[in-house]
Design an enzyme around this catalytic site. Structure first.
Site, PDB file in Angstrom:
ATOM      1  N   ASN A 172      60.509 -39.530  48.677  1.00  0.00           N
ATOM      2  CA  ASN A 172      59.852 -39.840  47.409  1.00  0.00           C
ATOM      3  C   ASN A 172      60.445 -38.972  46.307  1.00  0.00           C
ATOM      4  O   ASN A 172      60.718 -37.786  46.506  1.00  0.00           O
ATOM      5  CB  ASN A 172      58.347 -39.576  47.511  1.00  0.00           C
ATOM      6  CG  ASN A 172      57.626 -39.902  46.213  1.00  0.00           C
ATOM      7  OD1 ASN A 172      57.329 -41.059  45.925  1.00  0.00           O
ATOM      8  ND2 ASN A 172      57.361 -38.881  45.398  1.00  0.00           N
ATOM      9  N   ILE A 175      58.251 -36.809  39.205  1.00  0.00           N
ATOM     10  CA  ILE A 175      58.447 -35.802  38.163  1.00  0.00           C
ATOM     11  C   ILE A 175      57.112 -35.125  37.903  1.00  0.00           C
ATOM     12  O   ILE A 175      56.166 -35.763  37.436  1.00  0.00           O
ATOM     13  CB  ILE A 175      59.020 -36.434  36.886  1.00  0.00           C
ATOM     14  CG1 ILE A 175      60.414 -36.988  37.188  1.00  0.00           C
ATOM     15  CG2 ILE A 175      59.091 -35.413  35.752  1.00  0.00           C
ATOM     16  CD1 ILE A 175      61.050 -37.739  36.050  1.00  0.00           C
ATOM     17  N   ARG A 177      55.351 -31.398  36.386  1.00  0.00           N
ATOM     18  CA  ARG A 177      55.661 -30.165  35.659  1.00  0.00           C
ATOM     19  C   ARG A 177      55.453 -28.958  36.573  1.00  0.00           C
ATOM     20  O   ARG A 177      54.607 -28.972  37.465  1.00  0.00           O
ATOM     21  CB  ARG A 177      54.810 -30.062  34.404  1.00  0.00           C
ATOM     22  CG  ARG A 177      53.364 -29.691  34.619  1.00  0.00           C
ATOM     23  CD  ARG A 177      52.589 -29.740  33.310  1.00  0.00           C
ATOM     24  NE  ARG A 177      51.287 -29.121  33.438  1.00  0.00           N
ATOM     25  CZ  ARG A 177      50.309 -29.263  32.566  1.00  0.00           C
ATOM     26  NH1 ARG A 177      50.482 -30.038  31.498  1.00  0.00           N
ATOM     27  NH2 ARG A 177      49.151 -28.645  32.734  1.00  0.00           N
ATOM     28  N   ARG A 189      52.534 -28.875  39.836  1.00  0.00           N
ATOM     29  CA  ARG A 189      51.339 -29.599  39.375  1.00  0.00           C
ATOM     30  C   ARG A 189      51.485 -31.092  39.660  1.00  0.00           C
ATOM     31  O   ARG A 189      52.004 -31.857  38.852  1.00  0.00           O
ATOM     32  CB  ARG A 189      51.115 -29.377  37.881  1.00  0.00           C
ATOM     33  CG  ARG A 189      49.759 -29.905  37.432  1.00  0.00           C
ATOM     34  CD  ARG A 189      49.597 -29.902  35.932  1.00  0.00           C
ATOM     35  NE  ARG A 189      48.237 -30.211  35.573  1.00  0.00           N
ATOM     36  CZ  ARG A 189      47.703 -31.431  35.583  1.00  0.00           C
ATOM     37  NH1 ARG A 189      48.448 -32.458  35.952  1.00  0.00           N
ATOM     38  NH2 ARG A 189      46.442 -31.636  35.242  1.00  0.00           N
ATOM     39  N   TRP A 190      51.042 -31.506  40.831  1.00  0.00           N
ATOM     40  CA  TRP A 190      51.042 -32.936  41.138  1.00  0.00           C
ATOM     41  C   TRP A 190      49.611 -33.386  41.394  1.00  0.00           C
ATOM     42  O   TRP A 190      48.817 -32.704  42.018  1.00  0.00           O
ATOM     43  CB  TRP A 190      51.947 -33.273  42.304  1.00  0.00           C
ATOM     44  CG  TRP A 190      51.790 -32.488  43.574  1.00  0.00           C
ATOM     45  CD1 TRP A 190      50.652 -31.917  44.089  1.00  0.00           C
ATOM     46  CD2 TRP A 190      52.836 -32.208  44.513  1.00  0.00           C
ATOM     47  NE1 TRP A 190      50.915 -31.305  45.271  1.00  0.00           N
ATOM     48  CE2 TRP A 190      52.245 -31.473  45.572  1.00  0.00           C
ATOM     49  CE3 TRP A 190      54.184 -32.521  44.588  1.00  0.00           C
ATOM     50  CZ2 TRP A 190      52.972 -31.034  46.672  1.00  0.00           C
ATOM     51  CZ3 TRP A 190      54.904 -32.087  45.685  1.00  0.00           C
ATOM     52  CH2 TRP A 190      54.307 -31.354  46.711  1.00  0.00           C
ATOM     53  N   LEU A 191      49.269 -34.552  40.875  1.00  0.00           N
ATOM     54  CA  LEU A 191      47.938 -35.103  41.069  1.00  0.00           C
ATOM     55  C   LEU A 191      47.840 -35.734  42.453  1.00  0.00           C
ATOM     56  O   LEU A 191      48.840 -36.153  43.042  1.00  0.00           O
ATOM     57  CB  LEU A 191      47.625 -36.123  39.979  1.00  0.00           C
ATOM     58  CG  LEU A 191      47.684 -35.570  38.544  1.00  0.00           C
ATOM     59  CD1 LEU A 191      47.313 -36.651  37.545  1.00  0.00           C
ATOM     60  CD2 LEU A 191      46.765 -34.364  38.385  1.00  0.00           C
ATOM     61  N   GLY A 195      53.084 -39.488  44.743  1.00  0.00           N
ATOM     62  CA  GLY A 195      53.824 -39.535  45.994  1.00  0.00           C
ATOM     63  C   GLY A 195      54.048 -38.182  46.639  1.00  0.00           C
ATOM     64  O   GLY A 195      53.899 -38.026  47.859  1.00  0.00           O
ATOM     65  N   ASP A 287      49.930 -30.673  26.271  1.00  0.00           N
ATOM     66  CA  ASP A 287      50.460 -31.817  27.012  1.00  0.00           C
ATOM     67  C   ASP A 287      50.540 -33.063  26.148  1.00  0.00           C
ATOM     68  O   ASP A 287      50.359 -33.017  24.934  1.00  0.00           O
ATOM     69  CB  ASP A 287      49.646 -32.054  28.294  1.00  0.00           C
ATOM     70  CG  ASP A 287      48.182 -32.357  28.012  1.00  0.00           C
ATOM     71  OD1 ASP A 287      47.907 -33.195  27.139  1.00  0.00           O
ATOM     72  OD2 ASP A 287      47.314 -31.770  28.682  1.00  0.00           O
TER      73      ASP A 287
END
Length: 492
Positions: A172, A175, A177, A189-191, A195, A287
């Protein structure tokens, strides 16, 4: 036009006046953001800061600062041609067998493009000309931008994060941050629905307590970069889609410290791992909403190796109140979404994500209405069909006599065809962007659908208004004499 790497793309941009080299000393701390923001708002070129203060690595900003450059990055000359990219994705998402020989012949170009999907694995690559490890790893030597005054630390923004779930066949690319917290550490920082986060969760379940391998590529070729932000079907890898865009297979190379394959043409690659037990407080950062976000704990990415070209370019951007680069990307990719939506909902005529809506928070849809309640079906479809719209808070549905991209037209439809009690649909307790502080709970909020269509029998008991239309014969006659009337010419 196809590009083998980022430098190939920059050469073309410079030839067309779409790249400006900045030779003066510019500070990555705030100054680059101010210059890039002014340039983007004026529709200006990509910027290559050749002399960043305190660093010897050039910084590339505003690469996709206009829809035209997004189209160029996808190998198209016009933004309108991105509809063809969307048609290809719609075909790949739900391929249909040819209905006959003629239909088969018309499908050959699509099948030919599919031949470019597999990656080409290289034994060595430019992105590994220099290899740093152990004590030589120092992220502070990279010109990582700090974009806004109240940002807590410098922020990696354009890194292509490469992960692989242990139960998945493909890698996967995403992008996310990444906050700089130490010479070898970044906060990822991935929600939870993205992926990379899903791969990480799968790893924790199958390899409890073990470090999760991660590689991050900076400065890949434009097709690979844009592949990571495009609504690629779950069954298709971003590398495969980049190959379709480029017309040649994506060249990759194995990371020096793990089995993840990274873009061979990348400028810089960060390699390392995430310890499942290590998190850190991320933010606050300005942001894409135009506000500073709340702080929250996210996993820490420990960098064990940095590989790069001998003379790398650091690719970066900033996010802020629209328009910013993500908003421009959203505006261009809007054209890609339309054929995908139309494949599932043929009644959709146009679909528009206004940049002022922070790329995805508000959508305007025009349809060929066919029955009572049709608008509500389309609202629900937009929210559920593509995960890119799971955070869209407002969906406005209009008839096809309304221009979805003209606010005057949309507002006219809303104020003349919509009754608030009857035509507003509220849905509670739905997924919402964590950055949306207007929601009562982080990550959970409501959505509103607005039915601004003409009402059919069953939707109203009143006689519906008939829109005023000009007499075409009168319009033609006045067209013929218009210039002679000289209405807008000053009297002598």
């Amino acid at each position: 036009m196809k590009y083998k790497d980022l430098r190939d793309f920059l050469t073309l941009l410079e030839q067309r006046g779409e790249l400006k080299r900045i030779k003066q000393e510019i500070d990555p701390h705030l100054e680059m953001t101010e210059i890039a923001d002014r340039t983007l708002r004026a529709g200006g070129p990509a910027l290559l800061f050749e002399n960043p203060k305190g660093f010897d690595i050039p910084v590339l900003c505003n690469l996709f600062g206009t829809p035209k450059r997004v189209a160029m990055g996808m190998g198209q000359e016009q933004v309108s041609a991105l509809r063809d990219v969307g048609k290809l994705l719609a075909f790949l998402k739900e391929p249909e067998p040819p209905k006959g020989f003629k239909d088969f012949l018309s499908s050959i170009p699509q099948f030919k493009q599919v031949l470019n999907m597999p990656t080409k694995v290289l034994g060595k690559a430019d992105c590994q000309q220099v290899v740093l490890k152990d004590e030589d790893v120092d992220l502070y030597k990279l010109p990582i931008m700090q974009c806004w005054k109240e940002d807590v630390a410098p922020l990696v923004t354009w890194g292509l994060t490469i992960t692989k779930g242990p139960l998945k066949k493909r890698q996967n690319l995403g992008i996310y941050r990444q906050q700089l917290v130490a010479k070898n550490k970044l906060i990822m920082r991935w929600l939870s629905h993205r992926g990379g986060a899903l791969d990480f969760q799968e790893w924790k379940e199958t390899h409890p307590g073990e470090p999760f391998p991660v590689s991050v590529a900076l400065g890949a070729d434009p097709a690979t970069i844009l592949g990571a932000v495009t609504p690629v079907p779950d069954t298709l890898s971003e590398y495969a889609f980049a190959g379709l865009l480029r017309g040649t297979k994506t060249s990759v190379v194995k990371s020096v410290s793990n089995d993840l394959e990274v873009p061979a043409s990348a400028e810089i690659v960060l390699e390392g791992y995430i310890d499942p037990n290590e998190t850190a407080l991320e933010g606050p950062y300005g942001d894409h909403t135009g506000y500073y976000n709340e702080q929250e704990y996210f996993p820490v990415f420990t960098v064990t190796h940095i590989t790069m070209r001998k003379d790398p370019i650091y690719h970066s951007t900033y996010t802020g109140r629209p328009p910013d680069e993500p908003a421009v990307l959203g505006e261009a990719l809007n054209e890609v979404f339309i054929p995908i939506l139309q494949k599932q909902f043929p009644e959709i005529v146009d679909f528009y994500l206004p940049p002022e809506g922070c790329s995805y928070r508000l959508a305007v849809v025009t349809i060929k209405k066919q029955y009572a309640g049709h608008a509500k079906r389309v609202m629900m479809g937009v929210w559920s069909f593509l995960r890119q719209f799971m955070y869209t808070k407002f969906v406005i549905v209009c008839d096809d006599d309304v221009n979805a991209r003209d606010w005057k037209d949309v507002i006219w439809a809303m104020t003349t065809r919509c009754d608030p009690a009857r035509d507003l649909t509220l849905v509670e307790n739905t997924p919402i962007d964590y950055l949306d502080f207007a929601s009562p709970v982080a990550g959970l909020g409501s959505k509103m659908g607005i039915d601004a269509t003409n009402k059919w029998p069953g939707e109203t008991q009143r006689e519906w208004g008939v829109p005023i239309k000009k007499d075409p014969d009168v319009v033609k006659r006045v067209d013929e004499i218009w210039d002679s009337l000289a209405i807008f010419e000053n009297e002598p």
